[in-house]
Design a protein around this motif. Structure first.
Motif, PDB file in Angstrom:
ATOM      1  N   VAL A  68      24.624 142.621  52.234  1.00 37.56           N
ATOM      2  CA  VAL A  68      25.446 141.505  52.699  1.00 37.56           C
ATOM      3  C   VAL A  68      24.583 140.251  52.664  1.00 37.56           C
ATOM      4  O   VAL A  68      23.489 140.233  53.243  1.00 37.56           O
ATOM      5  CB  VAL A  68      25.969 141.734  54.138  1.00 37.56           C
ATOM      6  N   ALA A  69      25.061 139.222  51.979  1.00 36.12           N
ATOM      7  CA  ALA A  69      24.347 137.945  51.957  1.00 36.12           C
ATOM      8  C   ALA A  69      24.661 137.197  53.246  1.00 36.12           C
ATOM      9  O   ALA A  69      25.817 137.085  53.640  1.00 36.12           O
ATOM     10  CB  ALA A  69      24.778 137.137  50.747  1.00 36.12           C
ATOM     11  N   LEU A  70      23.619 136.705  53.904  1.00 30.73           N
ATOM     12  CA  LEU A  70      23.792 135.969  55.156  1.00 30.73           C
ATOM     13  C   LEU A  70      23.549 134.487  54.920  1.00 30.73           C
ATOM     14  O   LEU A  70      22.604 134.106  54.230  1.00 30.73           O
ATOM     15  CB  LEU A  70      22.822 136.479  56.220  1.00 30.73           C
ATOM     16  N   ASP A  71      24.379 133.672  55.500  1.00 28.88           N
ATOM     17  CA  ASP A  71      24.203 132.225  55.439  1.00 28.88           C
ATOM     18  C   ASP A  71      23.525 131.816  56.741  1.00 28.88           C
ATOM     19  O   ASP A  71      24.179 131.547  57.740  1.00 28.88           O
ATOM     20  CB  ASP A  71      25.564 131.543  55.276  1.00 28.88           C
ATOM     21  N   GLY A  72      22.208 131.823  56.735  1.00 27.98           N
ATOM     22  CA  GLY A  72      21.437 131.550  57.945  1.00 27.98           C
ATOM     23  C   GLY A  72      20.614 132.757  58.321  1.00 27.98           C
ATOM     24  O   GLY A  72      20.813 133.859  57.828  1.00 27.98           O
ATOM     25  N   GLY A  73      19.659 132.556  59.206  1.00 24.66           N
ATOM     26  CA  GLY A  73      18.845 133.664  59.699  1.00 24.66           C
ATOM     27  C   GLY A  73      17.700 134.054  58.800  1.00 24.66           C
ATOM     28  O   GLY A  73      17.070 135.086  59.024  1.00 24.66           O
ATOM     29  N   GLY A  79      19.235 131.221  53.620  1.00 23.03           N
ATOM     30  CA  GLY A  79      19.834 132.511  53.302  1.00 23.03           C
ATOM     31  C   GLY A  79      18.908 133.675  53.596  1.00 23.03           C
ATOM     32  O   GLY A  79      17.691 133.528  53.719  1.00 23.03           O
ATOM     33  N   ALA A  80      19.491 134.835  53.732  1.00 20.60           N
ATOM     34  CA  ALA A  80      18.752 136.094  53.860  1.00 20.60           C
ATOM     35  C   ALA A  80      19.669 137.189  53.342  1.00 20.60           C
ATOM     36  O   ALA A  80      20.872 136.988  53.173  1.00 20.60           O
ATOM     37  CB  ALA A  80      18.362 136.370  55.308  1.00 20.60           C
ATOM     38  N   LEU A  81      19.101 138.335  53.089  1.00 20.52           N
ATOM     39  CA  LEU A  81      19.878 139.474  52.630  1.00 20.52           C
ATOM     40  C   LEU A  81      19.813 140.558  53.689  1.00 20.52           C
ATOM     41  O   LEU A  81      18.725 140.954  54.129  1.00 20.52           O
ATOM     42  CB  LEU A  81      19.328 140.006  51.309  1.00 20.52           C
TER      43      LEU A  81
END
Length: 194
Positions: A68-73, A79-81
């Motif tokens: 899941v690609a995260l917008d933040g964190g 971004g983060a994965l």
């Protein structure tokens, strides 16, 4: 007018007579073999394209896991994965294509920042095609980012790629990954990427 995007090209059949559009490549490994179109993942100044996951999970695949690609964190980026191995077997997070063809001779370094809370092992490994060029283990714990760094001296390598591995023994878990990089280095000590 129509605009085409990743959903129009990703996974479409391709071969020597049916080519992928600009910015895409065919996964076919030999003439006469049908492959699938995939977005090119390139190294720019030694850095992987989308190693910070600013473009979501484009170019990355995992076995026995969900991504899941995260917008933040992220570690040092927006971004983060989120990599969630299911514990059914070993989970391998990798690029869908080797990012470096015919790597220049000399030392190469790879790094990845990983965040987790279970204290179980994650390996960062470098590969020439299917041949391992060694790995480094980290044990992310306490919800803190930890850096895995590995250097290698590939001799006559055809390609160079990296993988993150969560062993089956770690069971189901949730990890965050960010700032994944691969670059040529003047020596065994991996200083910050260029």
């Amino acid at each position: 007018s129509c605009e085409f995007g990743p959903i129009d090209y990703e996974g479409k059949n391709c071969d020597t007579s049916r080519r992928c559009p600009s910015g895409w490549e065919c996964s076919a490994t030999a003439p006469g073999v049908t492959g699938a179109c995939r977005e090119k993942v390139e190294v720019t100044k030694g850095r992987l394209k989308n190693g910070t996951f600013e473009s979501g999970k484009v170019g990355w695949v995992a076995s026995n896991a969900t991504l899941v690609a995260l917008d933040g964190g992220g570690h040092n980026s927006n971004g983060a994965l989120q990599w969630s191995p299911d514990g059914v077997g070993e989970s391998v997070l990798s690029l869908d294509a080797p990012p470096v063809d015919s790597p220049e001779s000399g030392w190469w370094c790879a790094q990845a920042w990983v965040k987790g809370s279970d204290g179980k092992r994650v390996d960062l490994a470098l590969f020439d095609q299917a041949t391992s060029l060694g790995d480094t283990a980290v044990n992310p714990n306490g919800g803190v980012w930890v850096k895995a760094v590995h250097s290698t001296l590939p001799v006559l390598a055809m390609t160079l790629s990296l993988k993150l591995v969560s062993p089956a023994s770690a069971g189901p878990r949730q990890l965050l990954v960010d700032d994944v990089e691969l670059w040529p280095s003047p020596g065994t000590q991996c200083v910050s990427p260029p």
